[in-house]
Write a protein that holds these residues in place. Structure first.
Motif, PDB file in Angstrom:
ATOM      1  N   LEU A  57       3.473 -17.255  53.118  1.00 14.91           N
ATOM      2  CA  LEU A  57       2.620 -18.106  53.952  1.00 14.91           C
ATOM      3  C   LEU A  57       2.515 -17.558  55.372  1.00 14.91           C
ATOM      4  CD1 LEU A  57       3.733 -21.658  52.746  1.00 14.91           C
ATOM      5  CD2 LEU A  57       1.750 -20.307  52.026  1.00 14.91           C
ATOM      6  N   GLY A  58       3.615 -16.999  55.882  1.00 20.68           N
ATOM      7  CA  GLY A  58       3.583 -16.401  57.214  1.00 20.68           C
ATOM      8  C   GLY A  58       2.658 -15.200  57.278  1.00 20.68           C
ATOM      9  N   ALA A  59       2.671 -14.379  56.233  1.00 21.87           N
ATOM     10  CA  ALA A  59       1.793 -13.213  56.200  1.00 21.87           C
ATOM     11  C   ALA A  59       0.327 -13.623  56.071  1.00 21.87           C
ATOM     12  CB  ALA A  59       2.189 -12.288  55.043  1.00 21.87           C
ATOM     13  N   LEU A  60       0.071 -14.671  55.272  1.00 22.86           N
ATOM     14  CA  LEU A  60      -1.300 -15.167  55.155  1.00 22.86           C
ATOM     15  C   LEU A  60      -1.824 -15.654  56.499  1.00 22.86           C
ATOM     16  CD1 LEU A  60      -1.182 -17.134  51.775  1.00 22.86           C
ATOM     17  CD2 LEU A  60      -2.596 -15.128  52.269  1.00 22.86           C
ATOM     18  N   LEU A  61      -0.986 -16.376  57.227  1.00 22.25           N
ATOM     19  CA  LEU A  61      -1.386 -16.857  58.544  1.00 22.25           C
ATOM     20  C   LEU A  61      -1.562 -15.692  59.521  1.00 22.25           C
ATOM     21  CD1 LEU A  61      -1.943 -19.342  60.309  1.00 22.25           C
ATOM     22  CD2 LEU A  61       0.510 -19.418  60.824  1.00 22.25           C
ATOM     23  N   ALA A  62      -0.619 -14.745  59.475  1.00 24.48           N
ATOM     24  CA  ALA A  62      -0.694 -13.588  60.376  1.00 24.48           C
ATOM     25  C   ALA A  62      -1.937 -12.751  60.113  1.00 24.48           C
ATOM     26  CB  ALA A  62       0.562 -12.730  60.225  1.00 24.48           C
ATOM     27  N   SER A  63      -2.378 -12.687  58.848  1.00 21.57           N
ATOM     28  CA  SER A  63      -3.556 -11.882  58.511  1.00 21.57           C
ATOM     29  C   SER A  63      -4.803 -12.367  59.244  1.00 21.57           C
ATOM     30  CB  SER A  63      -3.798 -11.920  56.993  1.00 21.57           C
ATOM     31  OG  SER A  63      -4.230 -13.207  56.571  1.00 21.57           O
ATOM     32  N   ARG A  64      -4.831 -13.632  59.590  1.00 19.60           N
ATOM     33  CA  ARG A  64      -5.958 -14.179  60.365  1.00 19.60           C
ATOM     34  C   ARG A  64      -5.700 -14.093  61.870  1.00 19.60           C
ATOM     35  NH1 ARG A  64      -9.506 -17.200  57.300  1.00 19.60           N
ATOM     36  NH2 ARG A  64      -8.903 -17.506  55.124  1.00 19.60           N
ATOM     37  N   MET A  65      -4.462 -14.338  62.264  1.00 17.44           N
ATOM     38  CA  MET A  65      -4.153 -14.444  63.685  1.00 17.44           C
ATOM     39  C   MET A  65      -4.296 -13.119  64.424  1.00 17.44           C
ATOM     40  SD  MET A  65      -3.674 -17.569  64.326  1.00 17.44           S
ATOM     41  CE  MET A  65      -3.295 -19.121  63.525  1.00 17.44           C
ATOM     42  N   TYR A  66      -3.876 -12.013  63.819  1.00 16.77           N
ATOM     43  CA  TYR A  66      -3.899 -10.746  64.536  1.00 16.77           C
ATOM     44  C   TYR A  66      -5.308 -10.191  64.718  1.00 16.77           C
ATOM     45  CZ  TYR A  66       1.175 -10.484  64.506  1.00 16.77           C
ATOM     46  OH  TYR A  66       2.506 -10.733  64.724  1.00 16.77           O
ATOM     47  N   ASP A  67      -6.275 -10.672  63.924  1.00 13.56           N
ATOM     48  CA  ASP A  67      -7.674 -10.286  64.139  1.00 13.56           C
ATOM     49  C   ASP A  67      -8.368 -11.197  65.143  1.00 13.56           C
ATOM     50  OD1 ASP A  67      -7.811  -8.026  62.564  1.00 13.56           O
ATOM     51  OD2 ASP A  67      -8.361  -9.115  60.742  1.00 13.56           O
ATOM     52  N   ARG A  68      -7.774 -12.343  65.439  1.00 15.22           N
ATOM     53  CA  ARG A  68      -8.436 -13.332  66.294  1.00 15.22           C
ATOM     54  C   ARG A  68      -7.829 -13.451  67.686  1.00 15.22           C
ATOM     55  NH1 ARG A  68      -9.720 -18.544  62.341  1.00 15.22           N
ATOM     56  NH2 ARG A  68     -10.845 -17.389  60.719  1.00 15.22           N
ATOM     57  N   LEU A 105      12.258 -18.971  59.067  1.00 14.69           N
ATOM     58  CA  LEU A 105      12.682 -17.612  59.411  1.00 14.69           C
ATOM     59  C   LEU A 105      11.889 -16.583  58.615  1.00 14.69           C
ATOM     60  CD1 LEU A 105      16.578 -17.869  59.714  1.00 14.69           C
ATOM     61  CD2 LEU A 105      14.951 -17.344  61.546  1.00 14.69           C
ATOM     62  N   GLY A 106      11.655 -16.857  57.339  1.00 11.82           N
ATOM     63  CA  GLY A 106      10.858 -15.942  56.521  1.00 11.82           C
ATOM     64  C   GLY A 106       9.442 -15.805  57.036  1.00 11.82           C
ATOM     65  N   ALA A 107       8.831 -16.944  57.421  1.00 11.23           N
ATOM     66  CA  ALA A 107       7.457 -16.917  57.931  1.00 11.23           C
ATOM     67  C   ALA A 107       7.361 -16.166  59.255  1.00 11.23           C
ATOM     68  CB  ALA A 107       6.934 -18.346  58.096  1.00 11.23           C
ATOM     69  N   SER A 108       8.299 -16.405  60.139  1.00 16.53           N
ATOM     70  CA  SER A 108       8.241 -15.761  61.452  1.00 16.53           C
ATOM     71  C   SER A 108       8.641 -14.296  61.381  1.00 16.53           C
ATOM     72  CB  SER A 108       9.139 -16.511  62.436  1.00 16.53           C
ATOM     73  OG  SER A 108      10.454 -16.644  61.933  1.00 16.53           O
ATOM     74  N   GLU A 109       9.643 -13.963  60.560  1.00 22.90           N
ATOM     75  CA  GLU A 109      10.079 -12.565  60.436  1.00 22.90           C
ATOM     76  C   GLU A 109       8.967 -11.687  59.887  1.00 22.90           C
ATOM     77  OE1 GLU A 109      10.987  -9.236  58.070  1.00 22.90           O
ATOM     78  OE2 GLU A 109      11.169 -11.156  57.023  1.00 22.90           O
ATOM     79  N   VAL A 110       8.255 -12.152  58.856  1.00 26.02           N
ATOM     80  CA  VAL A 110       7.186 -11.329  58.285  1.00 26.02           C
ATOM     81  C   VAL A 110       6.009 -11.220  59.251  1.00 26.02           C
ATOM     82  CG1 VAL A 110       5.801 -13.082  57.068  1.00 26.02           C
ATOM     83  CG2 VAL A 110       6.046 -10.784  56.096  1.00 26.02           C
ATOM     84  N   SER A 111       5.787 -12.226  60.070  1.00 29.63           N
ATOM     85  CA  SER A 111       4.732 -12.165  61.079  1.00 29.63           C
ATOM     86  C   SER A 111       5.059 -11.117  62.143  1.00 29.63           C
ATOM     87  CB  SER A 111       4.533 -13.533  61.733  1.00 29.63           C
ATOM     88  OG  SER A 111       4.112 -14.496  60.786  1.00 29.63           O
ATOM     89  N   THR A 321      -7.168  -3.387  58.564  1.00 37.17           N
ATOM     90  CA  THR A 321      -7.431  -4.406  59.579  1.00 37.17           C
ATOM     91  C   THR A 321      -6.245  -5.373  59.617  1.00 37.17           C
ATOM     92  OG1 THR A 321      -8.495  -5.822  57.940  1.00 37.17           O
ATOM     93  CG2 THR A 321      -9.903  -4.259  59.134  1.00 37.17           C
ATOM     94  N   GLY A 322      -6.296  -6.337  60.525  1.00 37.72           N
ATOM     95  CA  GLY A 322      -5.266  -7.359  60.557  1.00 37.72           C
ATOM     96  C   GLY A 322      -5.214  -8.134  59.253  1.00 37.72           C
ATOM     97  N   ARG A 323      -6.380  -8.443  58.690  1.00 37.10           N
ATOM     98  CA  ARG A 323      -6.422  -9.201  57.440  1.00 37.10           C
ATOM     99  C   ARG A 323      -5.761  -8.431  56.303  1.00 37.10           C
ATOM    100  NH1 ARG A 323      -9.675  -9.477  52.974  1.00 37.10           N
ATOM    101  NH2 ARG A 323      -9.796 -11.515  51.942  1.00 37.10           N
ATOM    102  N   ARG A 324      -6.119  -7.145  56.143  1.00 34.38           N
ATOM    103  CA  ARG A 324      -5.539  -6.357  55.063  1.00 34.38           C
ATOM    104  C   ARG A 324      -4.040  -6.129  55.264  1.00 34.38           C
ATOM    105  NH1 ARG A 324     -10.240  -1.861  53.734  1.00 34.38           N
ATOM    106  NH2 ARG A 324     -11.301  -3.109  52.132  1.00 34.38           N
ATOM    107  N   THR A 325      -3.642  -5.886  56.499  1.00 34.60           N
ATOM    108  CA  THR A 325      -2.216  -5.705  56.760  1.00 34.60           C
ATOM    109  C   THR A 325      -1.460  -6.992  56.448  1.00 34.60           C
ATOM    110  OG1 THR A 325      -2.741  -4.102  58.492  1.00 34.60           O
ATOM    111  CG2 THR A 325      -0.510  -4.999  58.479  1.00 34.60           C
ATOM    112  N   GLY A 326      -2.064  -8.125  56.773  1.00 39.90           N
ATOM    113  CA  GLY A 326      -1.445  -9.400  56.425  1.00 39.90           C
ATOM    114  C   GLY A 326      -1.283  -9.559  54.928  1.00 39.90           C
TER     115      GLY A 326
END
Length: 379
Positions: A57-68, A105-111, A321-326
């Protein structure tokens, strides 16, 4: 390199020590966490599931956040969650509390993992290969140092609790450093951008399988090797050091991989490291437990530069991109979730000997999926 680039590069590398420490601490601390939660080995393995779901879930969220948004701002927010989570672990009084903590911790660490890799790619672009490898050297250094932090913690307070607070204290440096630096931005590479969309898609999907299997293999070792040793009769503190041997070899492998990449093609180097992964798994099956420290070194050397080499390889054939890396780190989270979470129940059902067999199966699947990726990419 300009001084601004050096500052950011050093910050990402030092921050990645935190990332490695958070990812690597669950294995050595598993028995301690089971004690404070009054849980069995099978029950405490749900923490791998909680962390893995958080990773996804953290990576899914990060995939959007780093492009925005500015990458550093999101990294700061994730570091804050890591710090709070680390401070809360020794005060947990139930398994449910630990599940919630390790989910966040898992969500934040992967982000942070996603962001640091992405910032390094965007900062150094086509020259990022060796920088990404060194970044992951810092990750393995953090994971390698964690057992020693816990051993030092037992000298301070009699258990592993203070070790989590020491990691949190170190983590406090990076929100300050990141706030004073400018985030890198994405610029499309002309080489990968020219590849047809359908070819990029098929290559990307094939690469995701490779990532899923590799992370499952590495995290299963990091998460269960010390517990495997305890179940084989080792003392807890001695078994915890096995993870340090694993990450010590992993760190040296990544250190040597930086200059070796100039002489040995990445494809040949990756196959060689995968061969060591298979060899270490076979040794774990066939040799006595007195060789566990040596086997940990072989497995660590095999895992050493695989992820950064494969990540840099993917960047040469796919626009990341941020999305693909996420999404890549969603697969990392899935890999960290599936195999380690199943290991506890498998050991309880089939016996401790099932652990080496599981590792061998993962290593063989990894080689097959890497070969498939090369076929699809025409390499």
């Amino acid at each position: 390199m300009r001084i601004q680039e050096w500052k950011r590069t050093l910050t990402y590398n030092a921050m990645f020590i935190v990332c490695g420490a958070v990812a690597g601490m669950l294995g050595p601390a598993l028995v301690y966490l089971a004690d404070i939660a009054q849980a069995s080995v099978s029950q405490i393995s749900i923490l791998f599931t909680a962390r893995g779901v958080g990773n996804i879930l953290g990576a899914l969220l990060a995939s959007r956040m780093y492009d925005r948004f500015a990458g550093h701002h999101y990294l700061i927010a994730m570091l804050a969650i890591v710090i709070v989570g680390l401070l809360a672990i020794p005060m947990a009084t139930s398994l449910m509390m630990l599940i919630v903590i390790f989910f966040f911790l898992g969500a934040s660490e992967v982000s942070i993992n996603t962001g640091a890799n992405l910032m390094m790619l965007w900062l150094h672009r086509e020259k990022a290969g060796s920088y990404v490898t060194f970044l992951h050297l810092c990750y393995s250094a953090g994971a390698m140092l964690v057992p020693f932090v816990f051993v030092f913690s037992t000298w301070l307070s009699g258990d592993f609790g203070a070790g989590f607070w020491l990691i949190a204290l170190y983590s406090l440096l990076f929100p300050i450093l990141l706030l004073r630096q400018v985030s890198p931005t994405f610029e499309s590479s002309g080489t990968t951008g020219a590849i047809a969309a359908d070819k990029q898609k098929s290559r990307f999907h094939a690469y995701l399988w490779v990532v899923f299997l590799y992370v499952g293999f590495e995290i299963t070792i990091a998460g269960w090797l010390s517990t495997y040793a305890v179940l084989e009769g080792w003392q807890q503190d001695k078994a915890a050091i096995l993870i340090s041997w694993f990450f010590l070899a992993l760190s040296f492998g990544r250190l040597f991989a930086v200059p070796i990449q100039t002489w040995i093609p990445a494809k040949a180097l990756i196959y060689s490291l995968m061969g060591l992964c298979i060899l270490g798994s076979v040794m774990l099956i066939s040799l006595s437990q007195s060789y566990l420290a040596f086997i940990a070194l072989v497995l660590g050397l095999g895992c050493s530069a695989l992820f950064p080499l494969m990540f840099a390889y993917a960047n040469s054939i796919i626009t990341l991109t941020g999305r693909r890396t996420g999404i890549v780190f969603v697969c990392c989270g899935s890999g960290a979730l599936v195999a380690p979470s199943l290991t506890g129940p498998i050991i309880e059902s089939l016996g401790v000997a099932a652990f080496p067999a599981l590792l061998l199966g993962l290593a063989l699947l990894l080689v097959w999926r890497w070969w498939r990726l090369l076929v699809i990419a025409g390499r």
